[in-house]
Motif scaffolding. Structure first.
Motif, PDB file in Angstrom:
ATOM      1  N   TRP A   1      12.336  27.925  21.024  1.00 44.49           N
ATOM      2  CA  TRP A   1      11.333  28.460  21.948  1.00 44.49           C
ATOM      3  C   TRP A   1      10.047  28.869  21.233  1.00 44.49           C
ATOM      4  CZ3 TRP A   1       9.288  28.544  26.434  1.00 44.49           C
ATOM      5  CH2 TRP A   1       8.362  29.536  26.748  1.00 44.49           C
ATOM      6  N   GLN A   2       8.909  28.436  21.788  1.00 47.28           N
ATOM      7  CA  GLN A   2       7.593  28.873  21.300  1.00 47.28           C
ATOM      8  C   GLN A   2       6.785  29.343  22.481  1.00 47.28           C
ATOM      9  OE1 GLN A   2       6.956  28.796  17.965  1.00 47.28           O
ATOM     10  NE2 GLN A   2       8.913  27.747  17.673  1.00 47.28           N
ATOM     11  N   ASP A   3       6.197  30.506  22.352  1.00 48.64           N
ATOM     12  CA  ASP A   3       5.262  30.984  23.350  1.00 48.64           C
ATOM     13  C   ASP A   3       4.042  30.038  23.344  1.00 48.64           C
ATOM     14  OD1 ASP A   3       4.131  33.381  24.995  1.00 48.64           O
ATOM     15  OD2 ASP A   3       2.561  32.816  23.564  1.00 48.64           O
ATOM     16  N   PRO A   4       3.641  29.509  24.513  1.00 47.52           N
ATOM     17  CA  PRO A   4       2.575  28.501  24.540  1.00 47.52           C
ATOM     18  C   PRO A   4       1.251  28.962  23.910  1.00 47.52           C
ATOM     19  CG  PRO A   4       3.706  28.565  26.648  1.00 47.52           C
ATOM     20  CD  PRO A   4       4.257  29.702  25.839  1.00 47.52           C
ATOM     21  N   VAL A   5       0.881  30.211  24.134  1.00 49.47           N
ATOM     22  CA  VAL A   5      -0.381  30.697  23.565  1.00 49.47           C
ATOM     23  C   VAL A   5      -0.268  30.789  22.039  1.00 49.47           C
ATOM     24  CG1 VAL A   5      -1.995  32.648  23.508  1.00 49.47           C
ATOM     25  CG2 VAL A   5      -0.986  31.913  25.686  1.00 49.47           C
ATOM     26  N   GLU A   6       0.882  31.281  21.585  1.00 48.94           N
ATOM     27  CA  GLU A   6       1.124  31.371  20.133  1.00 48.94           C
ATOM     28  C   GLU A   6       1.170  29.985  19.495  1.00 48.94           C
ATOM     29  OE1 GLU A   6       1.811  33.933  17.682  1.00 48.94           O
ATOM     30  OE2 GLU A   6       0.473  34.758  19.213  1.00 48.94           O
TER      31      GLU A   6
ATOM     32  N   MET B   1       0.830  -1.205   0.000  1.00 50.99           N
ATOM     33  CA  MET B   1       0.000   0.000   0.000  1.00 50.99           C
ATOM     34  C   MET B   1       0.873   1.267   0.000  1.00 50.99           C
ATOM     35  SD  MET B   1      -2.607   1.429   2.888  1.00 50.99           S
ATOM     36  CE  MET B   1      -1.398   0.893   4.051  1.00 50.99           C
ATOM     37  N   LYS B   2       0.465   2.241  -0.802  1.00 51.79           N
ATOM     38  CA  LYS B   2       1.213   3.491  -0.834  1.00 51.79           C
ATOM     39  C   LYS B   2       0.621   4.443   0.194  1.00 51.79           C
ATOM     40  CE  LYS B   2       0.600   4.404  -5.214  1.00 51.79           C
ATOM     41  NZ  LYS B   2       0.726   5.120  -6.488  1.00 51.79           N
ATOM     42  N   ARG B   3       1.438   4.856   1.139  1.00 51.26           N
ATOM     43  CA  ARG B   3       0.934   5.768   2.166  1.00 51.26           C
ATOM     44  C   ARG B   3       1.805   7.012   2.249  1.00 51.26           C
ATOM     45  NH1 ARG B   3      -0.032   2.966   7.574  1.00 51.26           N
ATOM     46  NH2 ARG B   3      -2.182   2.738   6.861  1.00 51.26           N
ATOM     47  N   ILE B   4       1.141   8.150   2.329  1.00 51.93           N
ATOM     48  CA  ILE B   4       1.865   9.421   2.422  1.00 51.93           C
ATOM     49  C   ILE B   4       1.821   9.954   3.842  1.00 51.93           C
ATOM     50  CG2 ILE B   4       1.441  11.877   1.938  1.00 51.93           C
ATOM     51  CD1 ILE B   4       1.465  11.257  -0.912  1.00 51.93           C
ATOM     52  N   PHE B   5       2.955  10.448   4.300  1.00 49.29           N
ATOM     53  CA  PHE B   5       2.975  11.231   5.539  1.00 49.29           C
ATOM     54  C   PHE B   5       3.726  12.525   5.236  1.00 49.29           C
ATOM     55  CE2 PHE B   5       4.483  13.054   9.371  1.00 49.29           C
ATOM     56  CZ  PHE B   5       3.553  12.721  10.339  1.00 49.29           C
ATOM     57  N   SER B   6       3.181  13.652   5.699  1.00 51.30           N
ATOM     58  CA  SER B   6       3.984  14.876   5.671  1.00 51.30           C
ATOM     59  C   SER B   6       3.554  15.799   6.800  1.00 51.30           C
ATOM     60  CB  SER B   6       3.886  15.590   4.321  1.00 51.30           C
ATOM     61  OG  SER B   6       4.980  16.505   4.206  1.00 51.30           O
ATOM     62  N   GLY B   7       4.392  16.785   7.086  1.00 52.34           N
ATOM     63  CA  GLY B   7       4.105  17.670   8.210  1.00 52.34           C
ATOM     64  C   GLY B   7       4.576  19.090   7.963  1.00 52.34           C
ATOM     65  N   VAL B   8       3.964  20.000   8.704  1.00 51.80           N
ATOM     66  CA  VAL B   8       4.357  21.416   8.675  1.00 51.80           C
ATOM     67  C   VAL B   8       4.467  21.883  10.122  1.00 51.80           C
ATOM     68  CG1 VAL B   8       3.631  23.755   8.006  1.00 51.80           C
ATOM     69  CG2 VAL B   8       3.226  21.843   6.440  1.00 51.80           C
ATOM     70  N   GLN B   9       5.498  22.658  10.418  1.00 53.47           N
ATOM     71  CA  GLN B   9       5.681  23.147  11.791  1.00 53.47           C
ATOM     72  C   GLN B   9       4.770  24.342  12.075  1.00 53.47           C
ATOM     73  OE1 GLN B   9       9.635  23.244  13.698  1.00 53.47           O
ATOM     74  NE2 GLN B   9      10.405  23.245  11.600  1.00 53.47           N
ATOM     75  N   PRO B  10       4.138  24.357  13.237  1.00 53.81           N
ATOM     76  CA  PRO B  10       3.304  25.516  13.600  1.00 53.81           C
ATOM     77  C   PRO B  10       4.146  26.611  14.245  1.00 53.81           C
ATOM     78  CG  PRO B  10       3.034  23.791  15.231  1.00 53.81           C
ATOM     79  CD  PRO B  10       4.020  23.265  14.215  1.00 53.81           C
ATOM     80  N   THR B  11       4.982  27.249  13.431  1.00 50.39           N
ATOM     81  CA  THR B  11       5.869  28.274  13.981  1.00 50.39           C
ATOM     82  C   THR B  11       5.526  29.667  13.440  1.00 50.39           C
ATOM     83  OG1 THR B  11       7.442  27.393  12.359  1.00 50.39           O
ATOM     84  CG2 THR B  11       7.863  26.858  14.633  1.00 50.39           C
ATOM     85  N   GLY B  12       4.297  29.808  12.910  1.00 55.02           N
ATOM     86  CA  GLY B  12       3.848  31.134  12.474  1.00 55.02           C
ATOM     87  C   GLY B  12       4.336  31.487  11.080  1.00 55.02           C
ATOM     88  N   ASN B  13       3.772  32.572  10.525  1.00 53.30           N
ATOM     89  CA  ASN B  13       4.209  33.083   9.216  1.00 53.30           C
ATOM     90  C   ASN B  13       4.193  32.039   8.099  1.00 53.30           C
ATOM     91  OD1 ASN B  13       4.748  35.661  10.223  1.00 53.30           O
ATOM     92  ND2 ASN B  13       6.868  35.140  10.742  1.00 53.30           N
ATOM     93  N   LEU B  14       3.158  31.212   8.026  1.00 54.98           N
ATOM     94  CA  LEU B  14       3.055  30.256   6.913  1.00 54.98           C
ATOM     95  C   LEU B  14       3.151  31.038   5.616  1.00 54.98           C
ATOM     96  CD1 LEU B  14       0.105  27.787   7.423  1.00 54.98           C
ATOM     97  CD2 LEU B  14       2.539  27.266   7.209  1.00 54.98           C
ATOM     98  N   HIS B  15       3.997  30.607   4.703  1.00 59.46           N
ATOM     99  CA  HIS B  15       4.245  31.443   3.519  1.00 59.46           C
ATOM    100  C   HIS B  15       4.036  30.699   2.199  1.00 59.46           C
ATOM    101  CE1 HIS B  15       8.078  29.375   3.269  1.00 59.46           C
ATOM    102  NE2 HIS B  15       8.341  29.694   4.526  1.00 59.46           N
ATOM    103  N   LEU B  16       4.250  31.469   1.143  1.00 56.60           N
ATOM    104  CA  LEU B  16       4.051  30.949  -0.211  1.00 56.60           C
ATOM    105  C   LEU B  16       4.892  29.705  -0.487  1.00 56.60           C
ATOM    106  CD1 LEU B  16       2.509  31.884  -2.771  1.00 56.60           C
ATOM    107  CD2 LEU B  16       4.543  33.182  -3.413  1.00 56.60           C
ATOM    108  N   GLY B  17       6.088  29.630   0.091  1.00 58.79           N
ATOM    109  CA  GLY B  17       6.931  28.444  -0.085  1.00 58.79           C
ATOM    110  C   GLY B  17       6.274  27.225   0.542  1.00 58.79           C
ATOM    111  N   ASN B  18       5.715  27.387   1.731  1.00 55.54           N
ATOM    112  CA  ASN B  18       5.016  26.276   2.391  1.00 55.54           C
ATOM    113  C   ASN B  18       3.802  25.846   1.551  1.00 55.54           C
ATOM    114  OD1 ASN B  18       5.522  28.152   5.352  1.00 55.54           O
ATOM    115  ND2 ASN B  18       6.705  26.349   4.805  1.00 55.54           N
ATOM    116  N   TYR B  19       3.133  26.845   0.976  1.00 53.28           N
ATOM    117  CA  TYR B  19       1.931  26.538   0.198  1.00 53.28           C
ATOM    118  C   TYR B  19       2.301  25.843  -1.117  1.00 53.28           C
ATOM    119  CZ  TYR B  19      -2.410  27.061  -2.407  1.00 53.28           C
ATOM    120  OH  TYR B  19      -3.528  26.806  -3.165  1.00 53.28           O
TER     121      TYR B  19
END
Ligand code: TYM
Length: 344
Positions: free
Chosen positions: A48-53, A1-19
């Motif tokens: 470091w990540q601010d917990p609320v952010e 079976m072919k299965r895909i996994f991928s991820g993106v970090q929640p570090t803010g400023n998602l940009h055109l490169g990520n998209y």
């Protein structure tokens, strides 16, 4: 079976490169693969990540997935920390991966900078957790941008060494899927630097939540050069920009690639279309296309961000389905390693 996994970090400023380099490809792959898309909050805290952010940014990446068109019913969408198997498998991989392998990781060197002694241990073993993300589901294919290639080579090395050390053929050797014209989008201010979430200049990147005015301003002010746009003669016989041409005009080729990716055209077609044009004309056309493409995604993200309950429900449901896949795999790995556990 072919299965895909991928991820993106929640570090803010998602940009055109990520998209363009990742998320839009995820949407296209969901028809052909069994897909798992993760918001990797455990990777985020290696710096470091601010917990609320962090909570806000975790919802924002989820909203971006959904707004871009990932169907959370057909695929699994969840945040990493809700599936403890990632951390458990990462520990085992900490004992498989070699120091020498991690010492070669360019991303660690870049992120740790001159103050290596001050970097978190988590940042150092980041690639082992990434291997665990993928292999906890025995995924076979991983869509990413160019910058993740080295990490995926390490994932392959870990799988191979695990299989070899324990004399099993358990983990697949993953294939990176690095597709399209936008595998490495560069900064709008400096064509030698990757577009990144952490660049101090907001003008260096177009974010997924920029409004039309911000997109227009950033493209207008994007660095260019005084010449007219080149034609397809700059491509070699494999369709790549010749190294000398690229080095002479990195900003021009970056904008052309962004256009090509947004318009879903090849770079060759784009070069033919704009050969001899001035940047002023090209930037107007590029702005219209960027606003038309990103506008609806940004609007839907905004709507979802106003309804955190809906986003959190998607993550909780996805995490339950993720755990159901990862749990028996981790149990098999524990048996292979020789960890005693009660048998059902
Ligand atoms: P992250 O959060 O830095 O980036 C998310 C995705 O966006 C791609 N990307 C780019 N593509 C083109 N041009 C750019 N300028 C650009 N910047 C980022 C990245 O290649 C990535 O595909 N380590 C990963 C997260 C991760 C992961 C995983 C990925 C953790 N576990 C397992 C795949 C599989 C990261 O830092 O992505």
């Amino acid at each position: 079976m072919k299965r895909i996994f991928s991820g993106v970090q929640p570090t803010g400023n998602l940009h055109l490169g990520n998209y363009l380099g990742a998320i839009r490809n995820f949407v296209r792959l969901q028809d052909d693969y069994d897909c798992i898309f993760c918001v990797v909050d455990m990777h985020a805290i290696t710096v470091w990540q601010d917990p609320v952010e962090l909570q806000r940014n975790t919802r924002e990446v989820t909203a971006a997935y959904l707004a871009a068109g990932i169907d959370p019913k057909r695929n699994i969408v969840f945040n990493q920390s809700q599936a403890p198997q990632h951390a458990e498998l990462a520990w085992i991989f900490n004992c498989v991966a070699r120091l020498g392998w991690l010492n070669r990781m360019t991303q660690f060197k870049e992120k740790a900078g001159k103050h290596r002694e001050n970097a978190s241990v988590g940042l150092y073993v980041y690639p082992n957790l990434m291997a665990a993300d993928i292999l906890a589901y025995r995924a076979t294919h991983v869509p990413v941008g160019e910058d993740q290639k080295q990490h995926l080579e390490l994932t392959r090395d870990i799988a191979q060494k695990f299989n070899h050390d324990f004399g099993v053929d358990y983990f697949p050797i993953v294939e990176p899927l690095i597709q399209g014209e936008a595998t490495r989008i560069m900064s709008l201010r400096d064509g030698s630097k990757k577009m990144s979430k952490s660049d101090p200049s907001d003008m260096s990147r177009i974010t997924m939540s920029d409004d039309a005015e911000a997109v227009a301003q950033k493209i207008r002010r994007a660095k260019t050069d005084p010449d007219a746009l080149p034609g397809p003669e700059v491509l070699d016989d494999r369709g790549r920009v010749a190294a000398a041409a690229e080095a002479a005009r990195p900003e021009a080729f970056n904008l052309l690639r962004i256009y090509a990716a947004l318009a879903d055209k090849s770079l060759a077609e784009t070069l033919t279309e704009f050969e001899g044009s001035q940047f002023s004309h090209f930037k107007t056309v590029l702005t219209d296309l960027a606003v038309a493409t990103l506008g609806p995604v940004g609007a839907e993200m905004k709507r979802l961000m106003a309804d955190p309950g809906q986003v959190d429900a998607v993550l909780a449901e996805g995490a339950a389905r993720a755990r159901a896949i990862a749990e028996p795999i981790l149990a098999e790995v524990q048996d292979i390693v020789g960890f005693l556990r009660p048998k059902p």
